[in-house]
Design an enzyme around this catalytic site. Sequence first.
Site, short mmCIF file in Angstrom:
data_model
loop_
_atom_site.label_atom_id
_atom_site.label_comp_id
_atom_site.label_asym_id
_atom_site.label_seq_id
_atom_site.Cartn_x
_atom_site.Cartn_y
_atom_site.Cartn_z
CG LEU A 1 42.90 41.15 36.22
CD1 LEU A 1 41.51 41.32 35.62
CD2 LEU A 1 43.64 40.02 35.52
NE ARG A 2 50.04 43.79 40.36
CZ ARG A 2 50.17 43.52 41.66
NH1 ARG A 2 49.27 43.98 42.52
NH2 ARG A 2 51.18 42.81 42.11
CG ASP B 1 47.82 35.13 45.95
OD1 ASP B 1 46.98 36.02 45.76
OD2 ASP B 1 48.69 35.20 46.83
#
Lengths: 428, 320
Positions: free
Chosen positions: A64-65, A306
Site C-alpha cells: 500500500l506504500r 504481489d
Amino acid sequence: MRIEIAHGRVIDPVTGSDRVASLHVDAGRIAGIGEAPAGWRADRILDARDCVVCPGLVDLSARLREPGLEHKATLESELAAAVAGGVTSLACPPDTDPPLDEPGLVEMLKHRARTLNLAHVYPVGALTAGLRGEALSEMSELAEAGCVAFSQADAVLVDTQVLLRAMQYAGTFGHRVWLRPQDAHLARGGVAHDGEVATRLGLPSIPVSAETIALATILALVRETGVPVHLCRLSSAAGVAMVRAAKEEGLPITCDVAVHHLHLADIDIGWFDPLANLTPPLRSTRDRAALRAAVANGTIDAICSDHAPVDDDGKQVPFGEAETGATGLELLLPLTLKWAAEDRVPLPEAIARITHAPASVLGIGQATLGAGAAADICVFDPHEAWTVRRQSLLSQGKNTPFLGLEVIGAVRYTLVGGEVVHERKQKD
Amino acid sequence: MSRNPQLGRNGELVHLLTLEGLPAEVITHILDTAEPFASLGERDVKKVPLLRGKAVFNLFFENSTRTRTTFEIAAKRLSADVINLNIGASSTSKGETLLDTVDNLCAMNADMFVVRHSQSGAPHLIASHLTAMGRSHVHVVNAGDGRHAHPTQGLLDLYTIRHYKKDFRGLTVAIVGDVLHSRVARSLIHGLTTMQTAQVRVIAPRTLVPAQMEALGVKVCNDAREGLRDCDVVVMLRLQNERMKGALLPSPGEYFKNYGLTGEKLALAKPDAIVMHPGPMNRGVEIDTPVADGARSVILPQVTFGIAVRMAVLSIVAAN
C-alpha cells in the site's frame, strides 16, 4: 442494513456450496442462502443473475506504500483498487519507509485503513529491526498492534543464525513467520532468470539455485525447530519439487505464488520491457508450467497479487535500473480465472486459492459464506471481458506487463462487513 | 514477443539497436555500402555530403575513446554536425533521467543519437520513447549497451572477415574470452549466424560463459586448444581489469596460460587464419605481443574498416 444478493451462482469453497441462489446479508453478517427468513425484507437487492457470488478475495501480498512512499500510492488509492478487484482482506508486507518494525506505525496504518472502511488491512511486521537482519523486532508488541505475521519482505536475511533465532522467538509466542526464499549472494546484481533470454539480452541473471538454496536452508530450520513457515512467491519448478517433498515429509509449511508468475515467463521481457522486471524474476516456461500445476494440485496453497504500485519514474528507465514489481490488486481475480479456464480447474477450486486458502495462511478465520460469517463478499460476472488499460485501473500504480490484455471476469459488487463498498455500472 | 523497434513498417532500418533478427540482406547492404567509404580515407578530400545539415549527438554515458572517435570521424566525413556529450560526467550525475536528457537534446533538434550506456537495453528504451513522443524521425544507433549489443562493432567484424575470407559459409570462427560480459561477442555471434557461418565457437572458462549459450547457435569449448583447432578466424575479447582477479578468474597470469593467444596456440588454427580484437588490447593477458603485431593480425585494419562501416550505418539509418 439488509441486503439480498439475488439469483447468483453462490460458490463457497468452505461449505462446498455451488448453486444458484439468493444470499441474505443482515447487520454485517450472512443471514443465509436460499429462501429468505420469514418476514425478512431486504433494504436493497443486488441483481446477481449470471454472476458468481463468492467470499471476498484474500490477498497475501499487497503493498500500500504507506508509510513513507506515498508518491507511489496511498491507502486511499490502493484500498479502492482492492475492493474494485473484489479483494476484501489483504496483508501488506513490511517494506515501507520506515519498515513496519514499530507498533506505532502499525497502529497508524490500521487506524487509517479502518477510517477508510474499505478492505481489511492486515499488516505483516518486520521480522528484524529495520529489516536489517541483525536484531529481532518486538514481535509481541507488534502483534498486539495488529501484525498477523512477520517477514523480511524482499530483504533477504543473510545471517542464518539470526534466521534460526527469529524463528525460535516467533515460535515461542506462536507468531507466524513468512519468508521469501532467495539467496542474497546468488541473486546479487541479477535482474532476470539465468537462461536463454538473459543470455541473449545481456542481463545480469539470477539462477534457480538462488531459490532452492534458500529453500533448503529454511526447510532445514523448520525441520529443526518445528516452527511453521509460510513461503512467499515461489518461482521455479525445482522450488515446487522441494516444497512438495517437504509437505509429504509433514513439515508445517504453506506457500504462495504471484499471479503474474502463472502467466508470464522470461520470454515476456521482450525487448527489455521494464514492466516485466519483477521479484522474483520471471523464469522459464517450464518453471511456469510447474507453478501452474502446483497450484492446481495444492502444492502451492494460495495465489497472491504481489501488488507493487510503481510510479512511471520507476519504470521509464533501462530494464536493469527499473523498480521491480507490478500493480495487481485489480488483476488477481481475472488472472486467476484465466489460469483456471486454461488449465480446466473447476471454478470453486480456483476461488479457494484466492479466498479460503490465503485466509487460512493469514489465520483470520474462514473466508466463507456460511450463515453467521462476516459478510465480506465478491460478486463478479465470470463472462464479462475487459481490457487492462492504465485508465481502467484505480491503483495509483499503472505498471503491469498485462497492459493491453483482454481478460475475462469483472467484479460487479464488493461487500465488506455487509456494506457495498464497490459497485460497477453494468455495461449496456 | 514485441517487435524489434529498429525496423520500420516496411522492414527498413530506422534505428540500429542490435544485430539479432536483422535480415542477412540488410547486413549485406550495410557491408556493401561501406565498401566505397573504406577507400575515402585515402583521398585528399575525405568528405561526402550525405548527412550535410544533420545534427548527430554522440551520447556517451560510459567512457569510450575508440568507438566515440570513430563515430565522430564517420559522421564528420558524412558532413554532419557532431556534438559530443560525455554524460557520465554531467547530467545523470546531477540526477537527470536518461529520457529527460533525450528530450532536452531533441529540443535542440537532434537528428540522430549515437548512444553508449552501461545498461543493457538503454538504446531500446530511447528508441521506444522517441516513437511514443512522435519523434520517429530521430534515429538511434547503439554504440554499446551493457552486456547486450555493440552492433557496429559486430558489423565491422563481419566486414573484416568478409574482406579477408570473402564468404562466411565455409568458415569456422572462434571467439575467445569473457563472453559473459561481452556485447561485442553477442553482436558478432548474431551477425555470424545470420550470415550462415559454418561454425561459431566460443572459447572461455565456465565462469565467463552465460547460461544456455548454445541456444545462440554456438559451440562452447572450455579448452582453448580444442576450440582453436582448424579455425579460419580467431576473435579475441578484451578482459576487463576488474575481472582478472576474483571469483571469475584467479589471476591474469593463469588466464593467459589457459586462454591467452600465443603463437603456439595460434598454430592450431588454419595456416591462413586471421586474428582480430575489438580493442583496447591487454597485451600479455588475452593476447601475446608477437601475435598481436604478427602477420596474421588484422586488428588495425579493423579500426579503419570501423569508420567505413559506421559511415554506412549512419547514412542508411538517416535515409530511412
